[in-house]
Design a protein around this motif. Sequence first.
Motif, PDB file in Angstrom:
ATOM      1  N   LEU A   7      51.649  26.860  23.706  1.00  0.00           N
ATOM      2  CA  LEU A   7      52.520  26.441  24.508  1.00  0.00           C
ATOM      3  C   LEU A   7      53.294  27.810  24.886  1.00  0.00           C
ATOM      4  O   LEU A   7      53.771  28.095  26.170  1.00  0.00           O
ATOM      5  CB  LEU A   7      53.661  25.434  24.009  1.00  0.00           C
ATOM      6  N   LEU A   8      53.672  28.678  24.096  1.00  0.00           N
ATOM      7  CA  LEU A   8      54.089  29.885  24.300  1.00  0.00           C
ATOM      8  C   LEU A   8      53.262  30.705  25.275  1.00  0.00           C
ATOM      9  O   LEU A   8      54.064  31.350  26.183  1.00  0.00           O
ATOM     10  CB  LEU A   8      54.429  30.692  22.935  1.00  0.00           C
ATOM     11  N   GLY A   9      51.973  30.757  25.104  1.00  0.00           N
ATOM     12  CA  GLY A   9      51.264  31.536  25.898  1.00  0.00           C
ATOM     13  C   GLY A   9      51.342  31.073  27.220  1.00  0.00           C
ATOM     14  O   GLY A   9      51.197  31.855  28.302  1.00  0.00           O
ATOM     15  N   LEU A  10      51.237  29.677  27.435  1.00  0.00           N
ATOM     16  CA  LEU A  10      51.282  29.044  28.798  1.00  0.00           C
ATOM     17  C   LEU A  10      52.515  29.426  29.488  1.00  0.00           C
ATOM     18  O   LEU A  10      52.569  29.483  30.774  1.00  0.00           O
ATOM     19  CB  LEU A  10      51.366  27.371  28.624  1.00  0.00           C
ATOM     20  N   PHE A  11      53.719  29.777  28.844  1.00  0.00           N
ATOM     21  CA  PHE A  11      55.005  29.996  29.615  1.00  0.00           C
ATOM     22  C   PHE A  11      55.066  31.527  29.654  1.00  0.00           C
ATOM     23  O   PHE A  11      55.922  32.042  30.052  1.00  0.00           O
ATOM     24  CB  PHE A  11      56.046  29.678  28.739  1.00  0.00           C
ATOM     25  N   GLY A  12      54.013  32.308  29.197  1.00  0.00           N
ATOM     26  CA  GLY A  12      54.201  33.810  29.342  1.00  0.00           C
ATOM     27  C   GLY A  12      55.173  34.155  28.333  1.00  0.00           C
ATOM     28  O   GLY A  12      55.755  35.492  28.399  1.00  0.00           O
ATOM     29  N   ILE A  13      55.201  33.672  27.226  1.00  0.00           N
ATOM     30  CA  ILE A  13      56.432  33.782  26.109  1.00  0.00           C
ATOM     31  C   ILE A  13      55.514  34.544  24.983  1.00  0.00           C
ATOM     32  O   ILE A  13      54.532  33.934  24.638  1.00  0.00           O
ATOM     33  CB  ILE A  13      57.116  32.693  25.877  1.00  0.00           C
ATOM     34  N   GLY A  14      56.201  35.310  24.092  1.00  0.00           N
ATOM     35  CA  GLY A  14      55.501  35.609  22.912  1.00  0.00           C
ATOM     36  C   GLY A  14      55.210  36.956  22.604  1.00  0.00           C
ATOM     37  O   GLY A  14      55.321  37.593  21.636  1.00  0.00           O
ATOM     38  N   SER A  15      55.148  37.865  23.830  1.00  0.00           N
ATOM     39  CA  SER A  15      55.195  39.436  23.844  1.00  0.00           C
ATOM     40  C   SER A  15      56.262  39.830  23.427  1.00  0.00           C
ATOM     41  O   SER A  15      57.292  39.227  24.090  1.00  0.00           O
ATOM     42  CB  SER A  15      54.592  39.851  24.873  1.00  0.00           C
ATOM     43  N   SER A  16      56.383  41.110  23.116  1.00  0.00           N
ATOM     44  CA  SER A  16      57.833  41.559  22.912  1.00  0.00           C
ATOM     45  C   SER A  16      58.314  42.192  24.160  1.00  0.00           C
ATOM     46  O   SER A  16      57.404  42.254  25.093  1.00  0.00           O
ATOM     47  CB  SER A  16      57.640  43.052  22.072  1.00  0.00           C
ATOM     48  N   SER A  17      59.672  42.148  24.294  1.00  0.00           N
ATOM     49  CA  SER A  17      60.340  42.592  25.577  1.00  0.00           C
ATOM     50  C   SER A  17      59.892  43.903  25.948  1.00  0.00           C
ATOM     51  O   SER A  17      60.072  44.230  27.184  1.00  0.00           O
ATOM     52  CB  SER A  17      61.830  42.273  25.230  1.00  0.00           C
ATOM     53  N   SER A  18      59.662  44.799  24.962  1.00  0.00           N
ATOM     54  CA  SER A  18      59.254  46.300  25.407  1.00  0.00           C
ATOM     55  C   SER A  18      57.981  46.554  24.957  1.00  0.00           C
ATOM     56  O   SER A  18      57.806  46.409  23.646  1.00  0.00           O
ATOM     57  CB  SER A  18      60.428  47.137  24.930  1.00  0.00           C
ATOM     58  N   THR A 196      66.963  33.990  27.354  1.00  0.00           N
ATOM     59  CA  THR A 196      66.888  33.809  25.787  1.00  0.00           C
ATOM     60  C   THR A 196      67.258  34.984  24.986  1.00  0.00           C
ATOM     61  O   THR A 196      67.640  35.058  23.888  1.00  0.00           O
ATOM     62  CB  THR A 196      65.792  33.116  25.553  1.00  0.00           C
ATOM     63  N   THR A 197      66.793  36.170  25.446  1.00  0.00           N
ATOM     64  CA  THR A 197      66.933  37.706  24.916  1.00  0.00           C
ATOM     65  C   THR A 197      68.489  37.753  24.638  1.00  0.00           C
ATOM     66  O   THR A 197      68.928  37.911  23.452  1.00  0.00           O
ATOM     67  CB  THR A 197      66.174  38.618  25.571  1.00  0.00           C
ATOM     68  N   LEU A 198      69.063  37.687  25.711  1.00  0.00           N
ATOM     69  CA  LEU A 198      70.748  37.638  25.834  1.00  0.00           C
ATOM     70  C   LEU A 198      71.442  36.765  24.985  1.00  0.00           C
ATOM     71  O   LEU A 198      72.360  37.129  24.394  1.00  0.00           O
ATOM     72  CB  LEU A 198      71.242  38.018  27.131  1.00  0.00           C
ATOM     73  N   ALA A 199      70.898  35.436  24.721  1.00  0.00           N
ATOM     74  CA  ALA A 199      71.406  34.335  24.154  1.00  0.00           C
ATOM     75  C   ALA A 199      70.957  34.520  22.611  1.00  0.00           C
ATOM     76  O   ALA A 199      71.725  33.646  21.858  1.00  0.00           O
ATOM     77  CB  ALA A 199      71.170  32.947  24.835  1.00  0.00           C
ATOM     78  N   GLY A 200      70.183  35.351  22.105  1.00  0.00           N
ATOM     79  CA  GLY A 200      69.844  35.513  20.854  1.00  0.00           C
ATOM     80  C   GLY A 200      68.895  34.263  20.405  1.00  0.00           C
ATOM     81  O   GLY A 200      68.793  33.942  19.262  1.00  0.00           O
ATOM     82  N   LEU A 201      68.154  33.960  21.611  1.00  0.00           N
ATOM     83  CA  LEU A 201      67.251  32.569  21.004  1.00  0.00           C
ATOM     84  C   LEU A 201      65.862  32.857  20.793  1.00  0.00           C
ATOM     85  O   LEU A 201      65.515  33.833  21.718  1.00  0.00           O
ATOM     86  CB  LEU A 201      67.292  31.599  22.060  1.00  0.00           C
ATOM     87  N   PRO A 202      65.258  32.367  19.818  1.00  0.00           N
ATOM     88  CA  PRO A 202      64.043  32.784  19.562  1.00  0.00           C
ATOM     89  C   PRO A 202      62.749  32.207  20.615  1.00  0.00           C
ATOM     90  O   PRO A 202      63.005  31.117  21.345  1.00  0.00           O
ATOM     91  CB  PRO A 202      63.670  32.271  18.090  1.00  0.00           C
ATOM     92  N   ASP A 203      61.650  32.830  20.616  1.00  0.00           N
ATOM     93  CA  ASP A 203      60.552  32.415  21.496  1.00  0.00           C
ATOM     94  C   ASP A 203      60.273  31.061  21.348  1.00  0.00           C
ATOM     95  O   ASP A 203      59.634  30.144  22.180  1.00  0.00           O
ATOM     96  CB  ASP A 203      59.154  33.195  21.385  1.00  0.00           C
ATOM     97  N   GLU A 204      60.435  30.788  20.133  1.00  0.00           N
ATOM     98  CA  GLU A 204      59.773  29.518  19.494  1.00  0.00           C
ATOM     99  C   GLU A 204      60.704  28.107  20.140  1.00  0.00           C
ATOM    100  O   GLU A 204      60.230  26.979  20.091  1.00  0.00           O
ATOM    101  CB  GLU A 204      59.927  29.117  18.117  1.00  0.00           C
ATOM    102  N   LEU A 205      61.566  28.389  20.717  1.00  0.00           N
ATOM    103  CA  LEU A 205      62.519  27.578  21.413  1.00  0.00           C
ATOM    104  C   LEU A 205      61.560  26.663  22.401  1.00  0.00           C
ATOM    105  O   LEU A 205      61.999  25.550  22.706  1.00  0.00           O
ATOM    106  CB  LEU A 205      63.567  28.134  22.351  1.00  0.00           C
TER     107      LEU A 205
END
Length: 265
Positions: A7-18, A196-205
């Motif tokens: 699911l994380l992959g499907l949303f393009g989430i999970g890789s580091s921001s930099s 989510t980065t600015l809100a301090g929320l994890p990818d696992e959200l």
Amino acid sequence: MITGSALLGLFGIGSSSSTTSLGPSETLALYKSSVASTDKTEASIRKEPTFIRDVAALKAAIAKAKTPDDLLKDTRVAPLLLQGLGLGDQASYTGLARKALQSKLTDTKSLANVLTDTRWKTAAKTLDFAASGLTKLKDSKTLDSIIDGMVDYRRLTAISEKSQAVSDALYISTLPDTVPDVYSVLGDAVMRRVATTLAGLPDELAVLPVESQAASLKARFDVSQFGDAKKRTALIQRYLVTATQGNVTMPSYLSALSGGFSFTA
């Protein structure tokens, strides 16, 4: 059942921001130089032999295809079409693409309408496969916009290899002055990552029910920032620093925060 990692992959989430070890000051400098060189970079991409061949292949495939499904089953050009539609990161999900892009948008239960990632619905509307077949795609305005999207995809991809945060920021800088709702933010891979980065929320959200995701984000982040030019500029600066703050020692990070960076997107 879709696993949490899928699911994380499907949303393009999970890789580091930099994607590199750039610190805040270097990241801000890269953003500023990337904005300034946009036109020059895009012109250069259009002249690249590989890009010229890809555009020719896409046009030939569109002319040859009898149905949208014929085109979407073409493993050579389907990824190019997805790039042009802002879905280049979803190129490996071929089955999803075929079904979502051919969704009947008048059916509220169709795949494009129910996917959290709203890019699929936007793309399905752009192509209008379900209602008009290949007619709209063959229109010069639609095809030109897709080719423009291919250019933008390659520009941002090259920048993301240096810094995903800068690539994200460039995308945010082009958003319209329209305030999105929280579900639209969650459904857009880049806005989601920034928020989510600015809100301090994890990818696992992403593995939580969408209502729970929305409640968590609304409690920590004001989505109206995306819809106001001045607020977006401040938002981008905060994101570029926050996304890369772990790449420097504390003294350098404090120096970046107090250095008075200013730029115009």
